[in-house]
Design a protein around this motif. Structure first.
Motif, PDB file in Angstrom:
ATOM      1  N   GLN A 141      31.642  65.508  28.257  1.00  0.00           N
ATOM      2  CA  GLN A 141      31.108  65.768  26.920  1.00  0.00           C
ATOM      3  C   GLN A 141      31.006  64.476  26.119  1.00  0.00           C
ATOM      4  O   GLN A 141      30.039  64.251  25.396  1.00  0.00           O
ATOM      5  N   ARG A 142      32.014  63.616  26.248  1.00  0.00           N
ATOM      6  CA  ARG A 142      31.982  62.330  25.542  1.00  0.00           C
ATOM      7  C   ARG A 142      30.859  61.443  26.072  1.00  0.00           C
ATOM      8  O   ARG A 142      30.243  60.686  25.312  1.00  0.00           O
ATOM      9  N   TYR A 143      30.592  61.526  27.364  1.00  0.00           N
ATOM     10  CA  TYR A 143      29.484  60.760  27.937  1.00  0.00           C
ATOM     11  C   TYR A 143      28.144  61.245  27.389  1.00  0.00           C
ATOM     12  O   TYR A 143      27.252  60.435  27.105  1.00  0.00           O
ATOM     13  N   PHE A 144      28.001  62.557  27.221  1.00  0.00           N
ATOM     14  CA  PHE A 144      26.769  63.074  26.624  1.00  0.00           C
ATOM     15  C   PHE A 144      26.569  62.485  25.231  1.00  0.00           C
ATOM     16  O   PHE A 144      25.449  62.110  24.848  1.00  0.00           O
ATOM     17  N   LYS A 145      27.640  62.390  24.459  1.00  0.00           N
ATOM     18  CA  LYS A 145      27.544  61.798  23.123  1.00  0.00           C
ATOM     19  C   LYS A 145      27.207  60.311  23.217  1.00  0.00           C
ATOM     20  O   LYS A 145      26.459  59.776  22.398  1.00  0.00           O
ATOM     21  N   PHE A 146      27.775  59.669  24.240  1.00  0.00           N
ATOM     22  CA  PHE A 146      27.491  58.241  24.445  1.00  0.00           C
ATOM     23  C   PHE A 146      26.002  58.041  24.745  1.00  0.00           C
ATOM     24  O   PHE A 146      25.390  57.064  24.273  1.00  0.00           O
ATOM     25  N   LEU A 147      25.395  58.942  25.519  1.00  0.00           N
ATOM     26  CA  LEU A 147      23.961  58.840  25.804  1.00  0.00           C
ATOM     27  C   LEU A 147      23.138  59.013  24.528  1.00  0.00           C
ATOM     28  O   LEU A 147      22.112  58.343  24.344  1.00  0.00           O
ATOM     29  N   ILE A 148      23.584  59.903  23.652  1.00  0.00           N
ATOM     30  CA  ILE A 148      22.896  60.061  22.368  1.00  0.00           C
ATOM     31  C   ILE A 148      22.955  58.762  21.584  1.00  0.00           C
ATOM     32  O   ILE A 148      21.959  58.308  21.006  1.00  0.00           O
ATOM     33  N   LEU A 149      24.127  58.142  21.584  1.00  0.00           N
ATOM     34  CA  LEU A 149      24.294  56.874  20.884  1.00  0.00           C
ATOM     35  C   LEU A 149      23.419  55.790  21.507  1.00  0.00           C
ATOM     36  O   LEU A 149      22.730  55.051  20.799  1.00  0.00           O
ATOM     37  N   ALA A 150      23.431  55.701  22.849  1.00  0.00           N
ATOM     38  CA  ALA A 150      22.635  54.679  23.535  1.00  0.00           C
ATOM     39  C   ALA A 150      21.152  54.892  23.290  1.00  0.00           C
ATOM     40  O   ALA A 150      20.391  53.933  23.117  1.00  0.00           O
ATOM     41  N   SER A 151      20.721  56.143  23.265  1.00  0.00           N
ATOM     42  CA  SER A 151      19.310  56.435  23.033  1.00  0.00           C
ATOM     43  C   SER A 151      18.891  56.073  21.617  1.00  0.00           C
ATOM     44  O   SER A 151      17.788  55.565  21.391  1.00  0.00           O
ATOM     45  N   SER A 152      19.789  56.289  20.663  1.00  0.00           N
ATOM     46  CA  SER A 152      19.452  55.995  19.272  1.00  0.00           C
ATOM     47  C   SER A 152      19.414  54.504  18.987  1.00  0.00           C
ATOM     48  O   SER A 152      18.632  54.039  18.159  1.00  0.00           O
ATOM     49  N   LEU A 153      20.252  53.745  19.704  1.00  0.00           N
ATOM     50  CA  LEU A 153      20.287  52.293  19.472  1.00  0.00           C
ATOM     51  C   LEU A 153      19.286  51.539  20.326  1.00  0.00           C
ATOM     52  O   LEU A 153      18.956  50.389  20.041  1.00  0.00           O
ATOM     53  N   ALA A 154      18.828  52.183  21.412  1.00  0.00           N
ATOM     54  CA  ALA A 154      17.886  51.548  22.347  1.00  0.00           C
ATOM     55  C   ALA A 154      18.425  50.198  22.794  1.00  0.00           C
ATOM     56  O   ALA A 154      19.529  50.107  23.303  1.00  0.00           O
ATOM     57  N   ASP A 155      17.655  49.140  22.603  1.00  0.00           N
ATOM     58  CA  ASP A 155      18.067  47.805  23.056  1.00  0.00           C
ATOM     59  C   ASP A 155      18.655  46.964  21.929  1.00  0.00           C
ATOM     60  O   ASP A 155      18.731  45.739  22.030  1.00  0.00           O
ATOM     61  N   GLU A 156      19.083  47.609  20.867  1.00  0.00           N
ATOM     62  CA  GLU A 156      19.553  46.859  19.711  1.00  0.00           C
ATOM     63  C   GLU A 156      20.958  46.298  19.890  1.00  0.00           C
ATOM     64  O   GLU A 156      21.364  45.400  19.167  1.00  0.00           O
ATOM     65  N   ALA A 157      21.739  46.842  20.825  1.00  0.00           N
ATOM     66  CA  ALA A 157      23.125  46.402  20.958  1.00  0.00           C
ATOM     67  C   ALA A 157      23.598  46.630  22.384  1.00  0.00           C
ATOM     68  O   ALA A 157      23.036  47.435  23.132  1.00  0.00           O
ATOM     69  N   VAL A 158      24.663  45.903  22.770  1.00  0.00           N
ATOM     70  CA  VAL A 158      25.338  46.115  24.047  1.00  0.00           C
ATOM     71  C   VAL A 158      26.511  47.050  23.798  1.00  0.00           C
ATOM     72  O   VAL A 158      27.409  46.746  23.016  1.00  0.00           O
ATOM     73  N   LEU A 159      26.491  48.200  24.428  1.00  0.00           N
ATOM     74  CA  LEU A 159      27.554  49.191  24.253  1.00  0.00           C
ATOM     75  C   LEU A 159      28.617  49.003  25.320  1.00  0.00           C
ATOM     76  O   LEU A 159      28.308  48.830  26.495  1.00  0.00           O
ATOM     77  N   ASP A 168      31.335  43.473  20.625  1.00  0.00           N
ATOM     78  CA  ASP A 168      30.540  44.606  21.086  1.00  0.00           C
ATOM     79  C   ASP A 168      31.390  45.883  21.148  1.00  0.00           C
ATOM     80  O   ASP A 168      30.918  46.974  20.810  1.00  0.00           O
ATOM     81  N   LEU A 169      32.645  45.749  21.586  1.00  0.00           N
ATOM     82  CA  LEU A 169      33.531  46.905  21.651  1.00  0.00           C
ATOM     83  C   LEU A 169      33.799  47.467  20.256  1.00  0.00           C
ATOM     84  O   LEU A 169      33.755  48.683  20.039  1.00  0.00           O
ATOM     85  N   GLN A 170      34.066  46.588  19.316  1.00  0.00           N
ATOM     86  CA  GLN A 170      34.330  47.038  17.951  1.00  0.00           C
ATOM     87  C   GLN A 170      33.107  47.719  17.345  1.00  0.00           C
ATOM     88  O   GLN A 170      33.222  48.727  16.642  1.00  0.00           O
ATOM     89  N   MET A 171      31.942  47.172  17.651  1.00  0.00           N
ATOM     90  CA  MET A 171      30.710  47.777  17.151  1.00  0.00           C
ATOM     91  C   MET A 171      30.504  49.158  17.772  1.00  0.00           C
ATOM     92  O   MET A 171      30.177  50.130  17.076  1.00  0.00           O
ATOM     93  N   THR A 172      30.710  49.274  19.086  1.00  0.00           N
ATOM     94  CA  THR A 172      30.549  50.563  19.764  1.00  0.00           C
ATOM     95  C   THR A 172      31.505  51.593  19.187  1.00  0.00           C
ATOM     96  O   THR A 172      31.123  52.737  18.897  1.00  0.00           O
ATOM     97  N   ARG A 173      32.751  51.200  19.012  1.00  0.00           N
ATOM     98  CA  ARG A 173      33.768  52.104  18.466  1.00  0.00           C
ATOM     99  C   ARG A 173      33.383  52.575  17.058  1.00  0.00           C
ATOM    100  O   ARG A 173      33.451  53.761  16.743  1.00  0.00           O
ATOM    101  N   ALA A 174      32.986  51.634  16.219  1.00  0.00           N
ATOM    102  CA  ALA A 174      32.670  51.972  14.826  1.00  0.00           C
ATOM    103  C   ALA A 174      31.485  52.930  14.738  1.00  0.00           C
ATOM    104  O   ALA A 174      31.522  53.928  13.996  1.00  0.00           O
ATOM    105  N   VAL A 175      30.432  52.656  15.504  1.00  0.00           N
ATOM    106  CA  VAL A 175      29.238  53.494  15.434  1.00  0.00           C
ATOM    107  C   VAL A 175      29.520  54.885  16.012  1.00  0.00           C
ATOM    108  O   VAL A 175      29.093  55.901  15.460  1.00  0.00           O
ATOM    109  N   PHE A 176      30.245  54.940  17.125  1.00  0.00           N
ATOM    110  CA  PHE A 176      30.570  56.224  17.748  1.00  0.00           C
ATOM    111  C   PHE A 176      31.405  57.088  16.809  1.00  0.00           C
ATOM    112  O   PHE A 176      31.128  58.274  16.624  1.00  0.00           O
TER     113      PHE A 176
END
Length: 556
Positions: A215-233, A306-314
């Motif tokens: 379930q968390r991976y599904f949310k991660f895909l939503i996040l990756a799709s919304s950010l596209a190539d804007e950041a390294v997750l 990048d980790l801090q950014m991923t954590r904050a956005v998620f």
């Protein structure tokens, strides 16, 4: 929050990630038991890449499409194939470029199947994505026959052709590996065990934990799709396991993520993402040892950013902790409890190259080992090359088998516990003596070792009960793995430390941190990563493990 989006992603992911994550773990685990110095570096890494590019890919291409899914790759090839597919877009590009010359210049042993030529992906079919063999099972024998029909009877299927000891000792780290691939497959093969190192914790065999991870991976895909190539997750370990499991089924991954994003597939570069989560601040020194990069190094700073950014956005998007206890990486510098109990140096001895020749090798120069070669081998073996810990767990399994064998023979009643331990160690050492010639290893999915890898139904919902605000483990815990001053003794129990939050009202996340070890191992619970080993060793696991270490040193 985002329930509809998560349901949409779930509907469009066609792979059972919970079940298949266990299959992926087996593949990574089997690769960790590769003998003679391992497959992560040196001559056998080079040989695996050569066999993958020049033996396996042509075999796939020249096998009719309706029969390709029946092929099972040998372990070293399966490992290289997986590493390549973890960058799915590059993998597809490489397949296109490789198939053009093969199509126009077929080898005399087989013509290119026309249907296969249009399937430019050469993707695995179903369980083939996670399968491996040593050629002993029915599918392995059939694949080996096709392999040798195409490449000639002298082309070894498995094990790989004997690597001359002199080559093994002199080609490390060696010149750059030359491949026609657009992604660094060799570099990915070196980094893959970092994830396995973090997976050797009991909750990664629990279905409820993995279902939440999915379930968390599904949310991660939503996040990756919304950010596209804007950041390294940077994925948390449980998310990364699900991601790799999905990527391994490369055709399904590309189709699934294209539907999820509504356009292009969601990319993943295994060379750019620091595999193993926050273990990216560690790397290997020139002698093969694991060294920690300065936290001020550009790589470490960029990764932590990048980790801090991923954590904050998620956490902002989904309102829950991004990396709760049990989902954080275990740093490579922290040995697994099994490694520490058996002794890292002792464990390493069983997997190092030896002067024992391969029985089918007719090279007289190889058979007649010179003093200079023995001296070079001695120097080579002084360096303790890093492995994820699966190799140690397999030795524990052999020790367990030895204990059960001794118990069934009545040795314990007649001769006492010490003699039983000695008999168990002798059994383990006897089996390990075959490692240099690839005998007695779990390199086939029919091996009884894999019967111990089953998903349990233990509930770990409490690990993901979001507290009022995200809980962060202290830096000392996340960097050291577990508190050696209080939990280092094998006699202590999880939560018995007075300073542990397990006995307080600190909430579910704090209790989980005490139970599993935030960012590390629970020294007792994770010793029993495979619960089936408990009946044979649980009553005296400390003395058994220490007896194994002492006995193994004598055997060596």
């Amino acid at each position: 929050m985002y329930d509809k989006e998560v349901a949409f992603v779930k509907k469009n992911v066609s792979v059972n990630l919970v079940t298949n994550s266990l299959k992926l773990t087996k593949l990574l685990h089997a690769a960790d038991t590769f003998p003679n110095g391992g497959i992560y570096e040196g001559a056998y890494l080079r040989e695996a890449l050569h066999r993958y590019e020049h033996r396996w890919l042509p075999l796939l291409l020249r096998t009719p499409r309706h029969e390709r899914g029946k092929l099972v790759p040998p372990l070293d090839v399966a490992y290289a194939w997986l590493a390549h597919r973890l960058d799915p877009l590059s993998y597809e590009r490489d397949m296109r470029s490789l198939m053009a010359p093969l199509h126009h210049s077929p080898r005399q042993h087989g013509e290119v199947d026309q249907a296969a030529a249009h399937d430019h992906g050469l993707h695995p079919e179903g369980d083939q994505a996670y399968a491996f063999t040593d050629g002993s099972c029915a599918a392995g024998k059939s694949t080996a026959a096709r392999w040798q029909a195409l490449h000639g009877p002298d082309s070894a299927f498995y094990p790989p052709r004997p690597v001359h000891l002199l080559s093994l000792l002199t080609q490390e780290p060696g010149p750059p590996i030359q491949c026609s691939f657009s992604t660094d497959v060799a570099g990915t093969m070196r980094r893959l065990p970092r994830l396995l190192h973090s997976l050797l914790r009991s909750h990664f065999l629990q279905a409820s934990f993995l279902e939440v991870a999915q379930q968390r991976y599904f949310k991660f895909l939503i996040l990756a799709s919304s950010l596209a190539d804007e950041a390294v997750l940077i994925p948390a370990v449980d998310i990364e396991l699900m991601w790799w499991t999905h990527l391994a089924a490369s055709r399904e991954y590309l189709l699934d993520t294209a539907r999820v994003s509504g356009g292009e597939p969601i990319g993943h570069s295994a060379s750019d993402v620091n595999l193993g989560h926050c273990s990216g601040v560690f790397d290997k020194g020139p002698d093969g040892t694991v060294v920690q990069q300065p936290r001020s190094s550009p790589q470490a700073r960029m990764m932590m950013k990048d980790l801090q950014m991923t954590r904050a956005v998620f956490e902002e998007m989904f309102g829950e902790p991004y990396d709760p206890p049990g989902t954080q990486a275990v740093l490579p510098s922290i040995p697994t409890p099994v490694q520490e109990q058996l002794g890292p140096a002792v464990v390493a001895q069983f997997y190092r190259p030896t002067v024992q020749p391969f029985p089918y090798d007719t090279n007289q120069e190889y058979l007649t080992i010179s003093k200079a070669l023995v001296a070079a081998l001695t120097e080579y073996n002084k360096v303790q090359r890093w492995r994820a810990g699966g190799h140690a767990l397999y030795l524990l399994y052999l020790l367990w088998r030895g204990v059960l064998k001794a118990k069934s023979s009545g040795l314990r009643a007649l001769l006492g516990k010490n003699h039983m331990h000695k008999s168990a160690v002798q059994y383990m050492a006897h089996k390990a003596a075959g490692f240099p010639t690839f005998q007695n290893l779990p390199h086939n999915l029919d091996h009884p070792y894999w019967d111990l890898f089953t998903l349990t139904s233990a509930s770990h919902a409490a690990h993901y009960t979001p507290p009022a605000s995200p809980v962060r483990p202290s830096p000392s815990v996340s960097e050291s793995g577990w508190d050696r001053s209080s939990a280092g003794s094998t006699k202590s129990k999880a939560g018995s430390n007075p300073a542990s939050p397990a006995g307080t009202d600190g909430g579910a996340a704090a209790a989980a941190a005490a139970a599993m070890g935030a960012g590390g191992y629970n020294h007792i619970g994770d010793f029993w990563y495979l619960p089936a080993l408990q009946p044979g060793l649980h009553s005296s696991h400390e003395s058994t493990a220490h007896g194994a270490a002492d006995g193994a040193e004598q055997q060596l």
